[in-house]
Design an enzyme around this catalytic site. Structure first.
Site, PDB file in Angstrom:
ATOM      1  N   LYS A  79     -12.329  -6.800 -27.258  1.00 22.17           N
ATOM      2  CA  LYS A  79     -11.703  -6.137 -28.403  1.00 22.17           C
ATOM      3  C   LYS A  79     -12.760  -5.951 -29.492  1.00 22.17           C
ATOM      4  O   LYS A  79     -13.577  -6.852 -29.732  1.00 22.17           O
ATOM      5  CB  LYS A  79     -10.541  -6.993 -28.917  1.00 22.17           C
ATOM      6  CG  LYS A  79      -9.652  -6.323 -29.958  1.00 22.17           C
ATOM      7  CD  LYS A  79      -8.478  -7.236 -30.331  1.00 22.17           C
ATOM      8  CE  LYS A  79      -7.495  -6.584 -31.301  1.00 22.17           C
ATOM      9  NZ  LYS A  79      -6.352  -7.455 -31.636  1.00 22.17           N
ATOM     10  N   SER A 154      -1.898  -5.027 -31.343  1.00 20.42           N
ATOM     11  CA  SER A 154      -3.058  -4.267 -31.711  1.00 20.42           C
ATOM     12  C   SER A 154      -4.163  -4.196 -30.647  1.00 20.42           C
ATOM     13  O   SER A 154      -5.038  -3.342 -30.738  1.00 20.42           O
ATOM     14  CB  SER A 154      -3.672  -4.871 -32.980  1.00 20.42           C
ATOM     15  OG  SER A 154      -4.149  -6.180 -32.732  1.00 20.42           O
ATOM     16  N   SER A 178      -0.354  -9.578 -30.742  1.00 26.22           N
ATOM     17  CA  SER A 178      -1.305  -8.500 -30.456  1.00 26.22           C
ATOM     18  C   SER A 178      -1.989  -8.582 -29.103  1.00 26.22           C
ATOM     19  O   SER A 178      -2.668  -7.639 -28.699  1.00 26.22           O
ATOM     20  CB  SER A 178      -2.375  -8.440 -31.551  1.00 26.22           C
ATOM     21  OG  SER A 178      -1.881  -7.750 -32.672  1.00 26.22           O
TER      22      SER A 178
END
Lengths: 476, 480
Positions: A79, A154, A178
């Site tokens: 990420k 996310s 997330s």
């Protein structure tokens, strides 16, 4: 159900035995990236050159008879809020434009030490604020299973990368769901470890008391392998748990005979009927495998969402203050320092980030602190008490991961509250600091995957993974 | 302008001091960077003290121990404590928040006893991180407003501080100066600080208010910043008090504000205005865990604190029979150990103190090398009348520059005090050969005393004691 792509466990074994080269593995995933990345947009940065070089170096070590470690030659996607030395780390925000960290996050160091190969930095909602990856300054990521749908967020880029076969493993961060919600939307396994199990050093902070790094994988065993590599005490993180991480993989096959499983009534109520049906089927499967399954009530978890939307923005308002144009990233000039700060932040942050900074600033303001931030912390304490009471009677708890399957792009972008509701089932574990994971369990009426969430008390990863492994094996 | 020192003052000054003390740790408060003054800008920095995204603080154990030592030395209660974030935007603060202790500081409720016997309460002594240092270039006279551009040095960012907040117990500029001097001595004694105000190791802010003499309600206060020396502190308090009293005298109101001391102008000037008052939005720092030193740790820190200045003064007063002010001077010079060694070997206490303050202190670097046994031996020679004061001073000077044994030095110089008979003979000879001068002496002309003493000195080769000569002259004159 067998995974459509090679697993991390299988890949590492093959590379360590010399059956495949790390370079071959990397070329295979890069080929898939070449075919589908254009429509999916899982990555902010694809590190093809670095990945090939790392793979070649690994192959040379293996040729010399060295063992690069448990993730030998396994491609991993990161990420883009995890710091990587010399590689842009954007948090999908304009405000970090041009910034290259001078250091690696602890998890990145541990991956390298275990022989993993980083293939790219994945897209996310700006600063991890969002539930669909539509809040990225670089455009949304699409769900590989249906590109009209969001991948969740996310950590949508990481979930999509694993689902699309761009990497068997990925790391995300989970502040209110997330990792788990996008894993559920993309039909992969996602784990939020116990708070403090994985070092946050090098994770760009959103809400420090809730953030936790965790794995994405196609299988429960792969997720366990990755978690074992990244977990364990780090002296660079004061909130890191002392001592080494408990072994998980070795206990994966222990089954659920005699385990007490609670279905959380408040988190099943109100979700889509097809989602609830899959959770009931999962519960039946556990009962069939010898677990004692019952419903349990945690009355305060319904207030988790409200508490979360005070605590997380409050911490974020402080964590994101440093993006002021003085030292790194974007700078928009102004007539004086304050004007430069304001112009930079005005241009650099997207709408959702600004909304949360304002919410959080307000919640901490003199005269409002006690009514908002203070009250939210008291709710948090009550939720922890509810969990503690439940864990007197149960070993693990089960619920849906998200109220729905993946929704279409744009469906909730104009309604922040509807978007926030996506995380109602996942937020309580963040507030309590407990581990929770999701695995795909059948599909909804729309044919898209449904995620079932397994929750455990602090440091309960071994039992949580055992339950997940039984569920995984029980799928048709 | 009203003069605060003039006659019976119409008003009282009320002062509370906030002293920021940089702790003398090897590394910074939350990272492994060097804590050093004067290095090349931005060389002692890392992701943590630059507040780079993703970095996290880890508390420095040595800083905690120094903070506890300061608290214990100030008779504070050392408590479990928390760090908070103090949020405001400023370019020299890398995270745009300062990690500080807010409502649960490590040290509370202490006091500082001054040499004059007065007591100043200590409200708290808490830990926090220092900011970087800005310099504003071109225009604006070194202030941020009007500067062409600004440079920031982050070497100081994250340096550990203890902020010591006094109660508003101070009643004069002189007492404020005494307080800071005494506090500095304590901070240096504990090892927590190098005490260098000129390098910013100690920085003082003064909260000053005035009220009619005898009143017991507090007036509106102003906070004066930028006090870089004890001299500035004293002057600033007096000038600020006078400014406030002038305002009240003319029926005006005092506005609570931050003011800066301008040493060149000799007055305080208004700082940031009320409209810019910050809401710091304090909340507990989630990246750190609560700090709860156990009793054993606290006791170890307490046991390691050397004897504090007040106790050293009291010990010396008692041993040497000198007053507190003189004892204070000896302790400040760090010569009390030397003096006490001599006293314990039966040397005269007052003489030991006088020789230490007057002769030894004249060359303080040499004093550090002075052998206490030799100093003691010298004092005993003088006490026993084997050396005159003049001779003793000369021997001591050589001890300081070259070392050695006082007996050998005295012998090498041919020093031995003149016996009583020889002295009387020399005095009588001087009188007999200078009858005119002797008549003037007898007539009360003190100016010729020196003439006779000089004659006797010359005659005795410097072995005569000047005081003894004078005494004999007076004796002879009285006898007619």
């Amino acid at each position: 159900m067998s995974a459509p792509f090679a697993t991390a466990v299988g890949t590492a074994a093959a590379v360590r035995l010399g059956e495949r080269t790390a370079r071959q593995v990397v070329e295979e995933v890069l080929a898939r990236v070449g075919v589908r990345e254009g429509e999916i947009h899982a990555f902010n940065t694809v590190l093809a050159g670095d990945a090939r070089a790392a793979a070649d170096a690994l192959d040379q070590r293996i040729a010399r008879g060295e063992d690069p470690g448990p993730l030998a030659g396994v491609p991993v996607a990161l990420k883009d809020n995890l710091c990587t030395r010399g590689v842009p780390t954007t948090c999908s925000s304009r405000i970090l434009e041009g910034w290259k960290p001078p250091y690696d996050a602890t998890v990145v160091e541990r991956l390298a030490g275990a022989g993993a190969v980083v293939v790219g930095k994945t897209n996310l909602d700006e600063f991890a604020m969002g539930s669909s990856t539509e809040n990225s300054a670089f455009g949304p990521t699409r769900n590989p299973l249906d590109t009209t749908r969001v991948p969740g967020g996310s950590s949508g880029g990481s979930a999509a990368a694993v689902a699309a076969g761009f990497a068997p493993l990925a790391l995300g961060s989970d502040t209110g769901g997330s990792i788990r919600q996008p894993a559920a939307f993309c039909g992969v396994v996602g784990v939020k470890p116990t708070y403090g199990a994985v070092s946050r050093y090098g994770l760009v902070a959103f809400a420090s008391s809730l953030d936790q790094i965790g794995p994405f994988a196609a299988t429960v065993a792969d997720a366990a392998l990755l978690l074992e590599v990244i977990a364990g005490h780090d002296p660079m993180d004061s909130t890191s748990n002392p001592g080494p991480a408990a072994p998980i993989s070795a206990r994966l096959g222990d089954g659920v005979e005699g385990l007490r499983v609670g279905i959380v009534r408040e988190l099943v109520k109100g979700v889509d009927a097809d989602v609830e049906a899959r959770v009931r089927e999962a519960a039946d499967a556990l009962a069939g495998a010898g677990a004692k399954v019952d419903e349990v009530s945690l009355p305060t978890v319904v207030h988790g969402l409200a508490a979360y939307y005070l605590i997380a923005p409050a911490e974020a308002s402080s964590n994101l203050a440093r993006y002021d144009g003085v030292r790194y990233g974007l700078r928009v000039d102004g007539t004086d320092v304050a004007a430069m700060n304001a112009a930079t932040r005005g241009a650099g942050f997207g709408a959702e980030v600004k909304r949360r900074i304002m919410l959080g600033t307000y919640a901490l303001s003199a005269g409002y602190y006690d009514a908002y931030y203070g009250q939210a912390q008291r709710v948090r304490t009550l939720i922890i008490r509810d969990f503690d009471a439940a864990y007197e009677d149960f070993d693990v708890l089960v619920s849906p991961t998200a109220p729905t399957t993946a929704f279409t792009l744009g469906a909730k972008t104009s309604d922040p509250l509807a978007m926030y509701m996506s995380d109602v089932c996942t937020i309580p574990s963040n507030l309590a600091g407990h581990p929770a994971m999701t695995l795909p369990y059948g599909t909804g009426d729309d044919g898209l995957p449904v995620g079932v969430q397994v929750m455990a008390p602090a440091l309960g990863e071994p039992v949580m993974f055992r339950v997940a492994a039984v569920l995984e094996a029980s799928r048709g | 302008m009203a003069d605060p020192e003039a006659g019976a003052r119409a008003y009282d000054i009320v002062v509370g001091l906030e002293v920021h003390c940089e702790l003398r740790t090897v590394t910074k408060l939350f990272c492994g960077c060097r804590n050093a003054f004067g290095d090349e800008p931005n060389t002692n920095v890392c992701p943590v003290c630059l507040g780079l995204p993703g970095s996290l603080p880890v508390l420095n154990r040595q800083a905690v121990e120094y903070a506890m030592a300061v608290g214990l030395a100030l008779s504070c209660e050392v408590r479990p404590s928390l760090f908070h974030r103090k949020n405001y935007f400023y370019p020299d603060m890398p995270k745009d928040y300062q990690v500080s202790q807010y409502d649960e500081p490590i040290n509370v409720d202490g006091h500082l006893d001054l040499p004059d016997g007065s007591v100043v309460g200590i409200e708290r002594a808490h830990m926090e991180e220092d900011t970087g240092k800005s310099s504003h270039v071109g225009g604006g006279g070194g202030r941020i407003h009007g500067a062409d551009h600004s440079l920031v040095d982050y070497n100081r960012a994250g340096v550990p501080l203890v902020e010591i907040v006094s109660r508003p117990d101070i009643r004069s500029s002189a007492q404020a100066v005494d307080y800071v001097r005494e506090l500095r001595a304590i901070l240096v004694t504990t090892g927590a600080s190098d005490g260098k105000m000129e390098e910013g190791s100690l920085r003082v802010d003064a909260n000053v208010s005035v009220r009619p003499a005898g009143s017991d309600t507090l007036g509106t206060r102003c906070e004066i910043k930028n006090l870089n020396s004890l001299r500035s502190l004293g002057r600033a308090i007096d000038h600020e008090a006078a400014r406030q009293w002038d305002l009240l005298d003319t029926g005006e109101r005092i506005v609570q504000e931050t003011r800066h001391w301008n040493e060149d102008l000799g007055r305080t000037v208004a700082g940031r205005s009320k409209e810019e008052a910050y809401d710091y939005r304090y909340f507990p720092e989630p990246d750190l865990v609560p700090l709860a030193p156990d009793d054993a740790w606290r006791d170890r820190v307490r046991a390691a604190i050397p004897m504090l200045p007040a106790a050293r003064r009291a010990r010396l007063c008692q041993a040497a029979g000198v007053d507190a002010a003189l004892a204070g001077t000896v302790v400040e010079l760090d010569l009390d150990t030397l003096v006490l060694a001599a006293i314990s070997a039966k040397a005269d206490g007052r003489r030991a103190v006088n020789r230490a303050v007057n002769e030894v202190a004249a060359d303080i670097d040499a004093a550090r090398r002075l052998d206490p046994a030799a100093f003691t031996k010298l004092l005993l020679l003088e006490d026993q009348g084997k050396l005159t004061a003049t001779q003793a001073k000369q021997v001591l000077a050589e001890l300081l520059t070259a070392g050695g044994d006082p007996v050998d030095i005295a012998a090498a110089r041919g020093f031995e005090a003149l016996g009583d008979d020889a002295l009387a003979g020399a005095v009588d000879a001087a009188i007999a050969s200078n009858p005119a001068e002797w008549e003037r002496f007898k007539g009360g002309d003190a100016k010729v005393t020196g003439f006779f003493v000089g004659l006797v000195m010359r005659a005795s080769g410097g072995k005569a004691d000047g005081k003894a000569v004078t005494a004999l002259l007076r004796e002879r004159a009285a006898a007619g």
